[in-house]
Design a protein around this motif. Structure first.
Motif, mmCIF file in Angstrom:
data_model
loop_
_atom_site.group_PDB
_atom_site.id
_atom_site.type_symbol
_atom_site.label_atom_id
_atom_site.label_comp_id
_atom_site.label_asym_id
_atom_site.label_seq_id
_atom_site.Cartn_x
_atom_site.Cartn_y
_atom_site.Cartn_z
ATOM 1 N N PHE A 95 1.062 -1.064 -0.073
ATOM 2 C CA PHE A 95 -0.041 -0.031 -0.048
ATOM 3 C C PHE A 95 0.972 1.177 0.079
ATOM 4 O O PHE A 95 0.193 2.236 -0.250
ATOM 5 N N ARG A 96 2.351 1.178 0.115
ATOM 6 C CA ARG A 96 2.962 2.211 0.413
ATOM 7 C C ARG A 96 2.729 3.491 -0.755
ATOM 8 O O ARG A 96 2.949 4.647 -0.472
ATOM 9 N N GLN A 97 2.879 3.054 -1.935
ATOM 10 C CA GLN A 97 2.860 4.025 -3.148
ATOM 11 C C GLN A 97 1.325 4.706 -3.344
ATOM 12 O O GLN A 97 1.088 5.559 -3.611
ATOM 13 N N GLU A 98 0.345 3.627 -2.913
ATOM 14 C CA GLU A 98 -1.199 3.858 -3.044
ATOM 15 C C GLU A 98 -1.428 4.949 -1.990
ATOM 16 O O GLU A 98 -2.220 6.152 -2.562
ATOM 17 N N SER A 99 -0.888 4.633 -0.917
ATOM 18 C CA SER A 99 -1.459 5.754 0.237
ATOM 19 C C SER A 99 -0.386 5.869 1.344
ATOM 20 O O SER A 99 -0.589 4.646 2.120
ATOM 21 N N PRO A 100 0.526 6.684 1.429
ATOM 22 C CA PRO A 100 1.626 6.289 2.098
ATOM 23 C C PRO A 100 1.104 6.842 3.701
ATOM 24 O O PRO A 100 1.666 6.549 4.749
ATOM 25 N N THR A 101 -0.151 7.240 3.929
ATOM 26 C CA THR A 101 -0.602 7.649 5.309
ATOM 27 C C THR A 101 -1.706 6.682 5.586
ATOM 28 O O THR A 101 -2.626 6.934 6.475
ATOM 29 N N LEU A 102 -1.916 5.408 4.871
ATOM 30 C CA LEU A 102 -3.004 4.654 5.350
ATOM 31 C C LEU A 102 -2.553 3.840 6.715
ATOM 32 O O LEU A 102 -1.364 3.589 7.248
ATOM 33 N N PRO A 103 -3.741 3.673 7.655
ATOM 34 C CA PRO A 103 -3.368 3.371 9.045
ATOM 35 C C PRO A 103 -2.593 1.926 8.914
ATOM 36 O O PRO A 103 -2.890 1.081 8.087
ATOM 37 N N LYS A 130 -9.374 -5.889 0.856
ATOM 38 C CA LYS A 130 -10.486 -5.342 0.664
ATOM 39 C C LYS A 130 -11.458 -5.162 1.968
ATOM 40 O O LYS A 130 -11.861 -3.949 2.284
ATOM 41 N N ARG A 131 -11.579 -6.025 2.822
ATOM 42 C CA ARG A 131 -12.213 -5.966 3.866
ATOM 43 C C ARG A 131 -11.397 -5.111 4.848
ATOM 44 O O ARG A 131 -12.015 -4.203 5.578
ATOM 45 N N ALA A 132 -9.944 -5.012 4.989
ATOM 46 C CA ALA A 132 -9.296 -4.253 5.678
ATOM 47 C C ALA A 132 -9.363 -2.786 5.201
ATOM 48 O O ALA A 132 -9.515 -1.808 6.079
ATOM 49 N N ARG A 133 -9.570 -2.527 4.091
ATOM 50 C CA ARG A 133 -9.412 -1.284 3.462
ATOM 51 C C ARG A 133 -10.730 -0.591 3.744
ATOM 52 O O ARG A 133 -10.940 0.707 4.109
ATOM 53 N N ARG A 134 -11.884 -1.419 3.678
ATOM 54 C CA ARG A 134 -13.099 -0.824 4.099
ATOM 55 C C ARG A 134 -12.985 -0.597 5.576
ATOM 56 O O ARG A 134 -13.949 0.488 5.845
ATOM 57 N N PHE A 135 -12.464 -1.289 6.639
ATOM 58 C CA PHE A 135 -12.368 -1.111 7.656
ATOM 59 C C PHE A 135 -11.853 0.237 7.932
ATOM 60 O O PHE A 135 -12.281 1.127 8.626
ATOM 61 N N TYR A 136 -10.642 0.496 7.489
ATOM 62 C CA TYR A 136 -9.955 1.630 7.510
ATOM 63 C C TYR A 136 -10.833 3.079 7.130
ATOM 64 O O TYR A 136 -10.845 3.864 7.692
ATOM 65 N N ASP A 137 -11.423 2.853 5.936
ATOM 66 C CA ASP A 137 -12.021 3.993 5.505
ATOM 67 C C ASP A 137 -13.325 4.133 6.132
ATOM 68 O O ASP A 137 -13.684 5.404 6.169
ATOM 69 N N ASP A 138 -13.842 3.197 6.713
ATOM 70 C CA ASP A 138 -15.546 3.318 7.364
ATOM 71 C C ASP A 138 -15.034 3.807 8.912
ATOM 72 O O ASP A 138 -15.970 4.489 9.587
ATOM 73 N N GLN A 139 -14.130 3.152 9.576
ATOM 74 C CA GLN A 139 -14.176 3.093 11.291
ATOM 75 C C GLN A 139 -12.908 3.548 11.877
ATOM 76 O O GLN A 139 -13.076 3.911 13.007
#
Length: 243
Positions: A32-40, A56-65
Motif C-alpha cells: 500500500f506504500r505507493q497507493e497511500s503512504p498515510t494508510l493506517p 478489501k475488508r481491511a481497506r473498508r474498515f480503515y475507510d469506514d471506522q
C-alpha cells in the motif's frame, strides 16, 4: 606498521554493512506504500492482508471506522468509561498491559487529538510510566461491558506530565477526587488512531457496589499473595546474592 597494513592495496575492501532501516525497507515491501503512504496500520499488517487476501475488508474498515482524531461520539463514550486497558512497551519492544480505572470520565478529553488519564500512588514499580519514558507509543482499549457492549481503541504517543504542570495548561481539570485520591501526575496521549472494537465477543457484566481502600499498603486488602509467588526463586535474587 599499522599505517602500512591499512594502506596495503592487496587487502580486501571492508564491506559496508547495510543499515537496518534499509533491510527492513527491503523485506517489508508494503503493497500500500505507493497507493497511500498515510494508510493506517503497520507494514506487517498490510503484508499479511495481502498474503491472506483480506485487503478489501481491511481497506473498508480503515475507510469506514478508523479516524486520526476523536469525533463527538467517541468523546462522549470516553466521558462515561470507568476503566481502560493500557498497553505499552519499552525501547526493546518488551510489552506490558495494565488496567486503569476511576469514576466515569476519569480519562479526560482535552481536545479532538488529546486525552489524559491520572496516575495515582501505586506499588511503586511504574511499569507503564517506565515504558512510556523509553517509548511513547501506547494503545488504550476502553470497553462498555454494561450497556452498549462496544469498545473503542485509542492509539497514539504519550508523555508524562506532573499534575501541577498540566493544571497550568488545562485549569479545567477536576480538582475533587473520589476519597481524596489525588493524581500525582498525568499521562497525556496524542491520538493517532481511534476506532471501534466490535461487540461480538464482549460479555455483558453488571457492576456491583464494593468498598475500596484507596492508597492502602495493607497486603491483604490489596489481594495478598493470591498467586503464591512470594516464596518462589527469581533470577535477580541470584544476581543480588552473588554480589
Amino acid at each position: 606498521m599499522l599505517d602500512l597494513e591499512l594502506s596495503d592495496p592487496a587487502a580486501p575492501p571492508v564491506p559496508i554493512p547495510t543499515p537496518i532501516s534499509a533491510l527492513v525497507e527491503s523485506q517489508l515491501n508494503d503493497p500500500f506504500r505507493q497507493e497511500s503512504p498515510t494508510l493506517p496500520g503497520s507494514a506487517g499488517e498490510h503484508l499479511l492482508q495481502s498474503a491472506y487476501g483480506t485487503e478489501k475488508r481491511a481497506r473498508r474498515f480503515y475507510d469506514d471506522q478508523v479516524l486520526d482524531r476523536l469525533n463527538a461520539e467517541m468523546k462522549e463514550f470516553i466521558g462515561r468509561m470507568e476503566l481502560a486497558f493500557v498497553a505499552t512497551s519499552d525501547a526493546r519492544g518488551e510489552c506490558d498491559s495494565s488496567l486503569r480505572a476511576g469514576p466515569p470520565g476519569f480519562i479526560e478529553v482535552l481536545d479532538d487529538q488529546h486525552v489524559c488519564y491520572p496516575e495515582y500512588r501505586g506499588n511503586g514499580v511504574m511499569a507503564s510510566l517506565g515504558n512510556i519514558s523509553e517509548n511513547p507509543h501506547v494503545g488504550i482499549l476502553l470497553v462498555d461491558f454494561v450497556t452498549d457492549l462496544i469498545g473503542l481503541h485509542v492509539n497514539g504517543k504519550a508523555r508524562i506530565v506532573e499534575d501541577a504542570d498540566l493544571r497550568g495548561i488545562y485549569p479545567a481539570l477536576p480538582s475533587e477526587f473520589d476519597r481524596g485520591r489525588t493524581p500525582e501526575r498525568w499521562v497525556v496521549v496524542q491520538v493517532e488512531e481511534a476506532y471501534i472494537h466490535c461487540r461480538k465477543h464482549i460479555p455483558r457484566m453488571m457492576p456491583v457496589l464494593r468498598e475500596r481502600t484507596w492508597g492502602t499498603d495493607d497486603v491483604k486488602r490489596k489481594g495478598g499473595d493470591y498467586f503464591g509467588a512470594k516464596g518462589m526463586p527469581r533470577p535477580w535474587h541470584e544476581v543480588t546474592a552473588g554480589g
